[in-house]
Enzyme design. Structure first.
Site, PDB file in Angstrom:
ATOM      1  N   GLU A  89     -27.897  11.800   4.733  1.00 51.03           N
ATOM      2  CA  GLU A  89     -29.013  13.540   4.368  1.00 51.03           C
ATOM      3  C   GLU A  89     -28.441  12.882   2.398  1.00 51.03           C
ATOM      4  O   GLU A  89     -28.716  13.845   2.796  1.00 51.03           O
ATOM      5  CB  GLU A  89     -26.924  13.678   4.733  1.00 51.03           C
ATOM      6  CG  GLU A  89     -27.266  14.385   6.412  1.00 51.03           C
ATOM      7  CD  GLU A  89     -26.331  15.357   6.518  1.00 51.03           C
ATOM      8  OE1 GLU A  89     -25.255  15.246   5.996  1.00 51.03           O
ATOM      9  OE2 GLU A  89     -26.511  16.103   7.495  1.00 51.03           O
ATOM     10  N   GLU A 120     -19.653  -2.981  20.168  1.00 51.08           N
ATOM     11  CA  GLU A 120     -18.897  -2.486  18.913  1.00 51.08           C
ATOM     12  C   GLU A 120     -17.860  -4.327  19.085  1.00 51.08           C
ATOM     13  O   GLU A 120     -17.636  -4.323  18.224  1.00 51.08           O
ATOM     14  CB  GLU A 120     -17.612  -1.749  19.730  1.00 51.08           C
ATOM     15  CG  GLU A 120     -16.647  -1.551  20.665  1.00 51.08           C
ATOM     16  CD  GLU A 120     -16.527  -0.329  20.891  1.00 51.08           C
ATOM     17  OE1 GLU A 120     -14.848  -0.683  21.086  1.00 51.08           O
ATOM     18  OE2 GLU A 120     -16.337   0.634  20.045  1.00 51.08           O
TER      19      GLU A 120
END
Length: 308
Positions: A89, A120
């Site tokens: 963004e 992860e």
């Protein structure tokens, strides 16, 4: 069903049962939402407590970007997805180069939408990601609710070896501090409304921290004037309308005057803004902005000095 042979017990406030929500499954719909909302209201205060550490992170990031380096986000699961969103963004919001903020997510792009088994837990993968993408002088900000995600910690260690500065955002103040870390932002959001669901308060805190971190960095780098987004170019009808509205707001001048200024500035809002507020022509306004590294207020001082 595949069961991982490794079991890890995470000792974190986010994993503990919340005494305020033990009866949440017996509440009405309105009661459930009220209980969740009551927990969410604690998050801003928890973030406020780590503002001194966040200040350090912003200053490091600003220094890195001013020197021509980059900021990297590293995360997994909810943390990685929020980081990826924040980085994406910034380009349309502040017209920054797309490589200023780079997001690295455990498991790659596929893991943004689907769980990737054991991604992860792969510290070596995180280290390899940083080894091939990090340069000396970069800033690498890891994000992990537990404070112990191997992919993130492996990435931070490798980044440090590459000469980068490193920080970690965590929702576990009890986790050991990684070695050689420049800044630790350990926000204490406490037990989740649903035990272990770190997409709730921990995720909200990380979203607030990320937004504040990147926005403050943009302000420090002169990507705003006052509280207005001025680092944008009018490349389509919608953006031309937004640019014109911002210019009118910033200068207090008429739509006609601002339209003419934008035309003279070839759609560059900052150039038009300095031109209108200082009275110099657009060429001198552009020169003043270049000399100030894009900071409008500094450019205005330079332009007004030349005009006097």
């Amino acid at each position: 069903m595949t069961v991982s042979p490794q079991v890890v017990h995470v000792d974190s406030p986010t994993e503990r049962r919340n005494p305020r929500t033990v009866n949440i499954d017996q509440l009405s719909t309105a009661g459930i939402l009220a209980a969740i909302n009551a927990e969410d209201q604690q998050v801003p205060e928890a973030v406020q407590a780590v503002l001194p550490e966040l200040t350090v992170a912003v200053d490091i990031a600003t220094e890195a970007l001013r020197a021509g380096n980059r900021v990297h986000y590293v995360g997994a699961g909810t943390s990685g997805r929020l980081a990826t969103l924040d980085a994406a963004e910034l380009v349309p919001t502040f017209n920054v180069p797309p490589d200023w903020f780079v997001a690295h997510h455990a498991g790659g792009e596929r893991a943004l939408r689907h769980a990737v088994e054991n991604a992860e837990d792969d510290a070596a993968s995180g280290a390899a990601e940083m080894a091939r993408s990090t340069a000396a002088g970069d800033f690498v900000l890891g994000l992990t609710a537990s404070g112990r995600t191997p992919f993130v910690l492996g990435a931070l260690q490798a980044a440090k070896q590459c000469g980068a500065r490193t920080g970690l955002v965590s929702a576990n103040p009890e986790a050991p501090r990684p070695a050689d870390l420049d800044v630790l932002i350990a926000v204490d959001t406490g037990p989740e409304a649903i035990a272990g669901s770190t997409r709730m308060k921990a995720g909200t805190a990380q979203k607030i921290i990320l937004t504040a971190f990147s926005t403050a960095t943009m302000v420090k780098l002169g990507r705003t004037y006052s509280n207005l987004m001025v680092s944008m170019r009018a490349t389509n009808a919608k953006l031309r309308g937004r640019t014109l509205r911002i210019l009118c707001e910033a200068t207090g001048m008429s739509t006609e005057a601002c339209t003419n200024a934008l035309t003279e500035a070839d759609g560059d809002l900052k150039v038009a803004l300095v031109h209108l507020l200082s009275g110099v022509d657009t060429a001198l306004a552009a020169e003043a902005l270049a000399a100030s590294d894009g900071h409008v207020r500094e450019a205005l001082n330079t332009a007004r000095a030349r005009a006097s």
